[in-house]
Design an enzyme around this catalytic site. Structure first.
Site, mmCIF file in Angstrom:
data_model
loop_
_atom_site.group_PDB
_atom_site.id
_atom_site.type_symbol
_atom_site.label_atom_id
_atom_site.label_comp_id
_atom_site.label_asym_id
_atom_site.label_seq_id
_atom_site.Cartn_x
_atom_site.Cartn_y
_atom_site.Cartn_z
ATOM 1 N N HIS A 179 14.215 -21.178 4.080
ATOM 2 C CA HIS A 179 14.162 -19.795 3.613
ATOM 3 C C HIS A 179 12.892 -19.104 4.082
ATOM 4 O O HIS A 179 11.865 -19.742 4.350
ATOM 5 C CB HIS A 179 14.243 -19.741 2.077
ATOM 6 C CG HIS A 179 12.959 -20.085 1.371
ATOM 7 N ND1 HIS A 179 11.938 -19.174 1.191
ATOM 8 C CD2 HIS A 179 12.529 -21.247 0.795
ATOM 9 C CE1 HIS A 179 10.944 -19.746 0.529
ATOM 10 N NE2 HIS A 179 11.271 -21.006 0.280
ATOM 11 N N CYS A 180 12.991 -17.796 4.208
ATOM 12 C CA CYS A 180 11.808 -16.949 4.372
ATOM 13 C C CYS A 180 11.870 -15.975 3.196
ATOM 14 O O CYS A 180 12.001 -16.402 2.055
ATOM 15 C CB CYS A 180 11.791 -16.267 5.735
ATOM 16 S SG CYS A 180 13.343 -15.503 6.239
ATOM 17 N N LYS A 181 11.816 -14.690 3.465
ATOM 18 C CA LYS A 181 11.936 -13.757 2.355
ATOM 19 C C LYS A 181 13.403 -13.425 2.098
ATOM 20 O O LYS A 181 13.921 -13.641 1.013
ATOM 21 C CB LYS A 181 11.124 -12.486 2.629
ATOM 22 C CG LYS A 181 11.030 -11.558 1.433
ATOM 23 C CD LYS A 181 9.953 -10.507 1.632
ATOM 24 C CE LYS A 181 8.561 -11.094 1.424
ATOM 25 N NZ LYS A 181 7.503 -10.056 1.506
#
Length: 594
Positions: free
Chosen positions: A277-279
Site C-alpha cells: 500500500h501507499c496512500k
C-alpha cells in the site's frame, strides 16, 4: 433488409455469420435474422479525472457472461449477433476492448488477431486510454496493449473466469469494504493505506490495521509493504504475526533503484502473499508491483500497466508510466539471470531463499528486518509535503476521496448465483441476503455522513443499474457487507469498539461504518493506428462471522520449486450456475516458461 446488410458490411467480424461488432449512429432494432445489443449504458467506467478505461476485470467477466449466454441461447441460435456501440470515442474504446477481450479469452484469438478484426470494416480509429492524473496525457495505452495484458494474465494463471467471483471483487474494491484488489492472486494484494483508527473522516472511510487482519490471515498474506509516510505503527502488524517493511518514496514520484532492489528482494524472499500500500494504493503501489511482474513474468511495460489497471483502475500515474518503460530492459535481464540460476541450481541443495542469497551480481541487498525503519536510511524526514496541492492534500488523498464518492453497484440478474447462501472465498461472512424489508429500513440510516455527491472539479460517473427485467436485491447491504464491517470497519484501538464488532449471522452492532453502510531490450515503438488509454475455492460452509476461514486445498496447483514465480488461487471462485462457456481455452492452465 438492405440497411441491415449495409450495417454488417461495415462491421467487424469475429465469428463468420455469427458475431459482429459495429459502430452505429442510431439504435437499431433486432430483426428476424439479426440480434443487436449494446453495453454502453450498462458497463460504465468510474473515472477519477480524464481517464475513461479500460473497464475492470469484473466488467470483462460480466460482458463475457452476457455474450456467452446470447451465443448459447436457443432463440438466437440462427441469428447474427451484433454488439453495437455509439460514436462516443470513450464508450466505443471500452466496447471494443470488451469484445476483443472475449475473442482472446474464449475464441482463442491472439491479441493481434482480435485487434485486426476491430480495425476491419469501416470503423474509425480508437481512442487510446490514459492515466488517472489531473494533467495532460503523456502516455497512450492502446486497446492492443490491453488485449496483450489480458493474454499474458491468462497464460500465467492470473485469472480464470471458471472460478472468478465477481461479487467478491466488487465488494472489496469499494472504499468502505477495504479498497483492495488482487493483482497476482496469492502473491500481490494492492490496497489503500490503513490509518491509526477506523473512522469516517471528511466522508472518507478509514480503516485501522486490525481491520485487515482476518482477511489477510485467511488468504495467507504474510507481509505488508508500506510506501507512504508513517501514519500508523508498524508494530500493530508485526505483533499480529505479519512482516512489515517501509520503503517510502514521494507521492506521485518514481522509486529509486535502491527502493526497487529492496522491494524485489523482499518479495523474492517472502513465503505467502504480500499486501502493498501507499496512500491510495494506486500509483506507487502499482509501480513496484509492476517491476516484480516485469522481472519474473516478462510483461512489457504496456502489458503490465494494462493488466494492473484492469485489476485496479487508476493505477500507475504520470511519470510512473515512463519509469516502467525505461526499466523494462534491465528488469528483463535481471529476470533472465534469476531464472537461469534457479534452473541450474540443484533443487536438493536448499530452498529458494538460499539461492537468492548468492545473487550478488544482481545487486540485491541483504536480509531485511521484519520492520524496516526508514530512519536507518535517513529517509524518514521525507514527506509528501513537497507535492501537496494548494488545499494541502496530496495526489493520493485526492484519488482516495474521489473513489469514496462512488455509488454502490447494483448487480445484474445474470450475476446472481444459485448458491447465494454459501460464503464467498474472499469473505465467508455473507451467509444470506437481507430481506427486502430489512433493505428498506437500512436505506434510512445515517448515509448523510458520507460525501457521496461529486465535487465541482471532478464529477464522478456513477454506475447505472444493470438489471433489465428481474427485480434485483441490493448487493451493497447484504449480509456479507454487514458481517465484514465488523472486521473491516469496526476494528480500532478502543477495546469497547472491538467488543461491539459482531460476527453474528443474524445481525451486527452499530459502529460508525455499520450505521453508514447499511444503506524486450529496447522498448518497442508503439505505433498503432489509433488516436491520442484468486485461488479461492468457494467455501461451502456458511458460517458468516468472520473473514478468516482456512484456505482451500487448491495450492497443489503451484509448482513447488518455483513458488515465487507462480500465482496460486485462494479466492476468485464462482458457482457453476453462471452463464459461462465451458470451452475456455486450454492456455488458462498453461504457464509460460522463459
Amino acid at each position: 433488409m438492405a440497411a441491415e446488410s449495409g450495417e454488417l458490411i461495415g462491421a467487424c467480424e469475429f465469428m463468420k455469420d455469427r458475431l459482429y461488432f459495429a459502430t452505429l449512429r442510431n439504435r437499431p432494432k433486432s430483426t428476424v435474422n439479426t440480434h443487436y445489443f449494446s453495453i454502453d449504458e450498462e458497463l460504465v467506467y468510474e473515472n477519477f479525472y480524464a481517464d475513461f478505461g479500460p473497464l475492470n476485470l469484473a466488467m470483462v467477466y460480466r460482458y463475457c457472461c452476457k455474450l456467452n449466454k446470447k451465443l448459447k441461447s436457443y432463440s438466437l441460435s440462427r441469428k447474427k449477433i451484433v454488439h453495437y456501440t455509439c460514436f462516443d470515442q470513450r464508450k466505443r474504446a471500452n466496447a471494443a476492448f470488451l469484445i476483443g477481450a472475449y475473442a482472446v479469452i474464449y475464441l482463442k484469438k491472439t491479441p493481434e488477431e482480435a485487434y485486426r478484426a476491430l480495425l476491419s470494416g469501416s470503423n474509425p480509429p480508437y481512442l487510446p486510454f490514459r492515466d488517472a492524473s489531473f494533467g495532460n496525457c503523456t502516455y497512450n495505452l492502446t486497446i492492443l496493449d490491453c488485449l496483450q495484458g489480458i493474454r499474458k494474465g491468462l497464460q500465467h494463471g492470473f485469472f480464470d473466469f471458471e472460478t472468478f467471483d465477481v461479487d467478491e471483487y466488487e465488494h472489496y474494491e469499494r472504499v468502505e469494504n477495504g479498497d483492495f484488489n488482487w493483482i497476482v492472486p496469492g502473491k500481490f494484494l494492492a490496497f489503500s493505506g490503513p490509518h491509526p483508527k477506523s473512522k469516517i473522516e471528511n466522508g472518507y472511510p478509514l480503516h485501522a490495521p486490525e481491520a485487515y487482519f482476518p482477511y489477510f490471515k485467511k488468504h495467507n498474506v504474510t507481509a505488508v509493504v508500506r510506501l507512504n509516510k508513517k501514519i500508523y505503527e508498524a508494530k500493530r502488524f508485526t505483533d499480529a504475526g505479519f512482516e512489515h517493511y517501509d520503503l517510502f518514496f514521494i507521492d506521485g514520484s518514481t522509486p529509486s533503484d535502491n527502493i526497487v532492489r529492496r522491494f524485489l528482494n523482499i518479495c523474492e524472499n517472502t513465503e505467502g502473499a504480500i499486501a502493498v500500500h501507499c496512500k491510495a494504493g494506486l500509483g506507487r503501489t502499482g509501480t513496484l508491483i509492476a517491476c516484480y511482474v516485469m522481472k519474473h513474468y516478462r510483461f512489457t511495460h504496456a502489458e503490465i500497466i494494462a493488466w494492473i489497471r484492469i485489476c485496479r483502475p487508476g493505477s500507475i500515474i504520470g511519470p510512473q508510466q515512463h519509469f516502467l518503460e525505461e526499466k523494462q530492459a534491465s528488469l528483463w535481464v535481471q529476470g533472465d539471470i534469476f531464472r537461469s540460476k534457479l534452473k541450474n541450481r540443484p533443487s536438493s541443495e536448499g530452498s529458494i531463499n538460499k539461492i537468492l542469497s548468492g545473487l550478488d551480481d544482481m545487486s540485491i541487498g541483504g536480509n531485511l528486518s521484519k520492520t524496516q525503519n526508514m530512519e536507518r536510511f535517513g529517509e524518514d524526514n521525507l514527506e509528501d509535503d513537497d507535492v501537496e496541492m494548494k488545499n494541502g492534500i496530496t495526489q493520493g488523498d485526492k484519488l482516495r476521496a474521489l473513489k469514496s464518492q462512488r455509488q454502490p453497484r447494483t448487480s445484474p440478474s445474470c450475476a446472481f448465483r444459485s448458491d447465494d447462501t454459501k460464503g464467498h472465498p474472499r469473505a465467508v461472512s455473507q451467509p444470506f441476503r437481507l430481506s427486502s424489508s430489512l433493505q428498506g429500513s437500512a436505506v434510512t440510516l445515517k448515509t448523510s455522513k458520507m460525501a457521496l455527491s461529486p465535487s465541482a472539479t471532478a464529477k464522478r460517473i456513477n454506475r447505472t443499474s444493470l438489471s433489465s427485467g428481474a427485480t434485483v436485491r441490493s448487493f451493497s447491504i447484504n449480509s456479507r457487507l454487514a458481517s465484514s464491517l465488523g472486521n473491516l470497519n469496526a476494528a480500532t484501538d478502543d477495546p469497547e469498539n472491538k467488543k461491539t464488532s459482531s460476527s453474528s449471522k443474524a445481525g451486527f452492532t452499530a459502529s460508525p461504518f455499520t450505521n453508514l453502510l447499511n444503506g524486450s531490450s529496447q522498448p518497442t515503438t508503439r505505433n498503432y493506428p489509433e488516436l491520442n488509454n484468486n485461488q479461492y475455492n468457494r467455501s461451502s460452509n456458511s458460517n458468516g462471522g468472520n473473514l478468516n476461514s482456512p484456505p482451500g486445498p487448491h495450492s497443489a496447483k503451484t509448482e513447488e520449486h518455483t513458488t515465487i514465480l507462480r500465482p496460486s488461487y485462494t479466492g476468485l471462485s464462482s458457482s457453476s450456475a453462471r452463464f459461462l462457456s465451458r470451452s475456455i481455452p486450454s492456455l488458462q492452465s498453461e504457464y509460460v516458461h522463459y
